[in-house]
Structure formats: C-alpha cells, structure tokens
Design a protein around this motif. Structure first.
Motif, PDB file in Angstrom:
ATOM      1  N   ALA A   1       1.168  -0.979  -0.032  1.00 19.54           N
ATOM      2  CA  ALA A   1       0.570   0.215  -0.157  1.00 19.54           C
ATOM      3  C   ALA A   1       1.064   1.096  -0.010  1.00 19.54           C
ATOM      4  CB  ALA A   1      -0.748  -0.108   1.691  1.00 19.54           C
ATOM      5  N   PRO A   2       0.241   2.474  -0.225  1.00 20.60           N
ATOM      6  CA  PRO A   2       1.097   3.658  -0.781  1.00 20.60           C
ATOM      7  C   PRO A   2       1.692   4.042   0.974  1.00 20.60           C
ATOM      8  CG  PRO A   2      -0.589   3.598  -2.673  1.00 20.60           C
ATOM      9  CD  PRO A   2      -0.672   2.366  -1.639  1.00 20.60           C
ATOM     10  N   SER A   3       2.811   4.420   0.958  1.00 24.23           N
ATOM     11  CA  SER A   3       2.846   4.977   2.446  1.00 24.23           C
ATOM     12  C   SER A   3       2.733   6.127   2.767  1.00 24.23           C
ATOM     13  CB  SER A   3       4.231   4.918   2.640  1.00 24.23           C
ATOM     14  OG  SER A   3       4.962   5.935   1.995  1.00 24.23           O
ATOM     15  N   GLU A   4       1.599   7.506   1.944  1.00 26.42           N
ATOM     16  CA  GLU A   4       0.910   8.421   1.888  1.00 26.42           C
ATOM     17  C   GLU A   4       0.176   9.065   0.798  1.00 26.42           C
ATOM     18  OE1 GLU A   4       4.029  11.992   1.759  1.00 26.42           O
ATOM     19  OE2 GLU A   4       4.815  10.297   3.342  1.00 26.42           O
ATOM     20  N   THR A   5      -0.627   9.683   0.718  1.00 23.02           N
ATOM     21  CA  THR A   5      -1.134   9.918  -0.516  1.00 23.02           C
ATOM     22  C   THR A   5      -0.612  11.767  -1.061  1.00 23.02           C
ATOM     23  OG1 THR A   5      -2.755   8.830  -0.147  1.00 23.02           O
ATOM     24  CG2 THR A   5      -3.298  10.592  -1.231  1.00 23.02           C
TER      25      THR A   5
ATOM     26  N   ALA B   1      14.501   9.328   4.087  1.00 24.73           N
ATOM     27  CA  ALA B   1      14.864   8.876   5.489  1.00 24.73           C
ATOM     28  C   ALA B   1      13.926   7.573   6.283  1.00 24.73           C
ATOM     29  CB  ALA B   1      14.456  10.473   7.007  1.00 24.73           C
ATOM     30  N   THR B   2      12.806   7.775   5.512  1.00 24.99           N
ATOM     31  CA  THR B   2      12.254   6.203   5.658  1.00 24.99           C
ATOM     32  C   THR B   2      12.654   4.813   5.107  1.00 24.99           C
ATOM     33  OG1 THR B   2      10.584   7.871   5.383  1.00 24.99           O
ATOM     34  CG2 THR B   2      10.187   5.364   5.286  1.00 24.99           C
ATOM     35  N   LEU B   3      13.525   5.380   3.864  1.00 26.18           N
ATOM     36  CA  LEU B   3      13.996   4.163   3.738  1.00 26.18           C
ATOM     37  C   LEU B   3      15.511   3.654   3.721  1.00 26.18           C
ATOM     38  CD1 LEU B   3      13.097   4.769  -0.306  1.00 26.18           C
ATOM     39  CD2 LEU B   3      12.346   3.027   1.224  1.00 26.18           C
TER      40      LEU B   3
ATOM     41  N   LEU C   1      10.442   3.525  -5.662  1.00 26.03           N
ATOM     42  CA  LEU C   1       9.730   2.797  -4.432  1.00 26.03           C
ATOM     43  C   LEU C   1       8.760   3.916  -4.136  1.00 26.03           C
ATOM     44  CD1 LEU C   1      13.218   1.824  -2.484  1.00 26.03           C
ATOM     45  CD2 LEU C   1      11.103   0.459  -3.518  1.00 26.03           C
ATOM     46  N   GLY C   2       8.143   4.562  -4.185  1.00 20.70           N
ATOM     47  CA  GLY C   2       6.968   5.990  -4.006  1.00 20.70           C
ATOM     48  C   GLY C   2       5.933   5.776  -3.385  1.00 20.70           C
ATOM     49  N   ASP C   3       5.283   4.509  -3.998  1.00 23.60           N
ATOM     50  CA  ASP C   3       4.489   4.443  -3.267  1.00 23.60           C
ATOM     51  C   ASP C   3       3.905   2.997  -2.645  1.00 23.60           C
ATOM     52  OD1 ASP C   3       2.926   6.405  -4.600  1.00 23.60           O
ATOM     53  OD2 ASP C   3       2.551   5.197  -6.783  1.00 23.60           O
TER      54      ASP C   3
ATOM     55  N   LEU D   1       7.519  -3.173   3.322  1.00 22.66           N
ATOM     56  CA  LEU D   1       8.729  -3.616   2.837  1.00 22.66           C
ATOM     57  C   LEU D   1       9.711  -4.205   3.473  1.00 22.66           C
ATOM     58  CD1 LEU D   1       9.985  -4.149   0.336  1.00 22.66           C
ATOM     59  CD2 LEU D   1      10.779  -2.155   0.336  1.00 22.66           C
ATOM     60  N   ASP D   2      10.034  -3.515   4.914  1.00 20.62           N
ATOM     61  CA  ASP D   2      10.770  -3.450   5.464  1.00 20.62           C
ATOM     62  C   ASP D   2      10.804  -4.821   6.491  1.00 20.62           C
ATOM     63  OD1 ASP D   2      13.549  -2.256   7.260  1.00 20.62           O
ATOM     64  OD2 ASP D   2      12.338  -2.854   9.061  1.00 20.62           O
TER      65      ASP D   2
END
Length: 442
Positions: free
Chosen positions: A303-307, A327-329, A346-348, A354-355
């Motif tokens: 799922a997308p991490s943010e819209t 920073a998140t990745l 990896l934007g969506d 994933l981690d």
C-alpha cells in the motif's frame, strides 16, 4: 567492434600475462611456455585460486610469478589479484629506474656534501604494462592470442576480446551467451559476438576504469559494459585458441547455472535489471533458438505510504517530501543510499511493510539499493517460503536471494544424483537457475 576510437592516453609497450588457475597442473606449463612466445610479453603471472594439486609448483618451475589464494575465491578475484601483482612489479621497476635509469656525473653537487654519481631518470613516463588474461587450460594454443596484443600495442585498441573458433566437445545451451549479449547491447548499444570470452588484452587505464569488478563469472560482462560506457575502444579479434569445453554432466550443468547467475548479478549491478532481460531476443543465425522467458510472478501489493496532496506544489515542498522519503527508506536493510530514480521507484511502497518482509527472509547481510527496488515488485512472502524450504546449510546472501526471487515462476529444483542435502546456499541458487533453463527447454 564498437564505434569508438582509442581512449587510453598513454599507450603501453609491454604486456603481462595473467593466468587464473585452479587444479591445472597438467596443462599450466604448456600454457605458460606458449604465452611467453607472444611478442610484447615480458611477464607471466599465475594466480593459483585454491588448487589442491601441484598447479603452483609446476607454474613456478616454468618461471612464472606465482601468487596463491589459500581458498577458491572465483575468477574475478583471481583476475584482480593478478592485476595487482603486475602493478606491484610495474611500481618496483619504476622505483628502480627501469630501462630509463642511468647515472651521470655532475660538476656541481645537487645535494650538499654529495659529489659522486647521481641517478638520473629520463623524464619520459613509464607506461604500465597492458594485461592479457588467458585461461590456464589453453596449452600450446595460448600463443594465438598474439592478435589481441598487436591490437592493443599497435592499433590502439583499449580492450581486445578473443573470438574463439568452435570448441570440440562444447555442450552449452546458449542461454548464458544470449543473456550476456542482450544485456551488453541494452547497456551500450554494442552487440558482441562472444560476450563471455575471457581471453582479453586490456590497458591498465581501461582496467582501472572498470573497477570494481562484478564477482565470479559475471566479470566479462561487467568489463565490457564498463569499458564501453567509459568511452574506451573495445574490439573482438579472431584467435585460434582452444581450451577444455564444458560438457553436459552434472559438473557442466552446475557450471553453466553458476555462469547465468553471475551474469544476471553483473547486469543488475550495472542498473540493467533482470526484468529488462526477460524480453525475447530476435533469433541470430547459427544460434540455438530456445528462449528463456520466465512466467510472470505474482506480486505482493504494498500500500502507498502516504497520499500526495492534490493540486500544484512548490519545489521546496517536493524536496522536503523527497528528503522525508529518503529518511524513511534509509531504515531498510540496505547497504548504501538510494538514487533519485530508485527513490521514485519506491514512491508508492509502504516502507514499514517492505522492511518487515525483507527482514523476514532467511538472509544474512544488507541488500543493494537496486536489489531492494527489484524485490519490492516480487512476492516476498512466497520468496520467504521458497528460501525456508530449501535444503541448505546456512542462510542465504542478499545476492543469492535476488537470483532466486527472479525465478519464483519456475518449479523448485530437484537435487541431481550425487548431490546429497544439506547443500550450500550457493549450490541451491545455481540449481534454481538451472531448473529455470530446463523448464524452458522442456
């Protein structure tokens, strides 16, 4: 050949032969003696890559400079060791003055208190030797590499690659050659006839531009891509060279599977992904016609991490979002930073999901950023199951996990007769690749 002209600025005048060898005591002496017949060769280095026979002793008896790996480290590592030994010899000769060294008497001392002969070195630059890589089993045919040396020393070619005649007893399936050829062509626009030919003469400047080398059997593919991408002149030269061919027995099958694994790994490292290679090439005259086309794999929808907010945004806010995303990745089990393209790819993807999926894999070590991008589009739960069921002793490396992930659409491999579990993770990865080839052929 490619369309470039010579790029190496200082042309070599001499050549050092580098021969990676493992258990070649029966053939190495003939190969060394034949290599010495090549005009321009004044140094032969043999890298004994973990032999259990008398390879080192025989090579030393043939007056080669021998360096030994205590354990087998693979072809690329042996080539690198040989090149390093040649560089050490070049450096030592320069320190001693080399051919340009002479002593002169001076009326006035250059150094207070010193009135005797002083060394003087011609201001001309000593150019490092070119490197000629030969297979240890070429025997008396090794001298046929003369054309490669002539192309580099006289014609100005930066990397000359041997075009070998058909080898007696060869039983390859063609898939490794086609995979390497298509990968090189996609990366550089140049379509080599024999992309896996390991007999190459290369200038030191070109060699240094191709570092770091891809591991194992992917080294030839990476050398071609890196040399061409850097603008060097690469040319294939016909050479009547002969060596022991790979047969169809278990050893030969595992060898070809390992070759394919390493070629795919080399292409992935050069940002030419495995997915790009799944398109079928046009048939080439004289080649076998079977084509490797793995079945599409099911993927886990992350799922997308943010819209993203609707409407136009400022450049500053876009940069802030990109910074937060990086920073998140960065918390993923990754070795290195993601490029802009990889971050966008990896934007969506939900980074937390994933981690967790990556860390659930029975893998030791961190993944390369481009491997994470590839794995994000695969069914990681299915991959975890496949790795968990594998009859192996130990955990997989990130590279092995990526290779197995690229073949999830093929049946699990069966252990061939003579191979008893548990096997090593590397053997299992090779068998997975071989099973994919067999599935396509059948």
């Amino acid at each position: 050949m490619n369309g470039a002209g010579p790029l190496t600025t200082l042309r070599p005048e001499r050549v050092a032969v580098v021969i990676p060898a493992k258990n070649e005591a029966e053939r190495i002496e003939a190969t060394i003696r034949s290599a010495r017949e090549i005009r321009g060769v004044d140094l032969v280095v043999v890298v004994d890559d973990g032999s259990t026979d008398a390879t080192s002793a025989v090579a030393m008896g043939a007056d080669a400079l021998v360096v030994r790996h205590r354990s087998n480290q693979g072809k690329a590592a042996a080539m690198a060791t040989g090149a390093q030994m040649v560089a050490i010899r070049d450096g030592a000769e320069r320190a001693e003055g080399g051919e340009r060294f002479r002593e002169e008497l001076h009326a006035e001392p250059r150094t207070p208190g010193h009135t005797g002969p002083l060394p003087a070195i011609d201001p001309g630059t000593d150019v490092p030797r070119a490197l000629l890589f030969l297979d240890a089993d070429m025997g008396s045919s090794a001298s046929a590499a003369q054309g490669l040396v002539d192309a580099v020393l006289d014609e100005g070619v930066d990397m000359a690659i041997a075009l070998l005649p058909p080898q007696e007893g060869a039983a390859g399936m063609g898939i490794v050659v086609r995979t390497a050829r298509r990968g090189i062509e996609r990366a550089t626009g140049w379509r080599p006839e024999q992309p896996l030919s390991g007999t190459r003469c290369i200038t030191r400047e070109t060699w240094e531009a191709c570092q770091p080398l891809a591991p194992g059997w992917g080294v030839e593919t990476s050398l071609s891509i890196d040399a061409l991408s850097s603008g060097f002149w690469v040319k294939e030269i016909p050479a009547d060279l002969h060596h022991r061919a790979t047969g169809k027995d278990l050893s030969g099958q595992l060898h070809r599977a390992a070759q394919l694994r390493d070629v795919l790994r080399a292409l992935a490292r050069r940002r030419h992904t495995i997915a790009d290679l799944e398109e079928s090439p046009e048939p080439v005259g004289g080649e076998e016609t079977e084509v490797w086309t793995p079945e599409p794999e099911s993927t886990t929808s992350l799922a997308p991490s943010e819209t993203a907010p609707a409407g136009p945004t400022s450049d500053a806010s876009a940069e802030e979002r990109a910074g937060r995303r990086r920073a998140t990745l960065a918390d993923l089990p990754v070795d290195g930073a993601f490029s802009d393209d990889e971050t966008r790819a990896l934007g969506d993807v939900d980074a937390d999901e994933l981690d967790a999926a990556l860390r659930a894999l029975p893998v030791d070590g961190r993944f390369a950023p481009d491997d994470v991008v590839f794995l994000a589009g695969t069914d990681l739960a299915r991959l975890a199951q496949r790795l968990g069921r594998a009859p192996v002793d130990g955990r997989f490396t990130p590279e092995q996990a990526v290779i197995i992930a690229s073949h999830l659409g093929t049946p699990e491999p069966e252990l061939p007769e003579g191979l008893r579990p548990p096997i090593s993770p590397d053997e299992y990865a090779s068998l997975v690749v071989h099973a994919a080839v067999e599935a396509e052929n059948s």
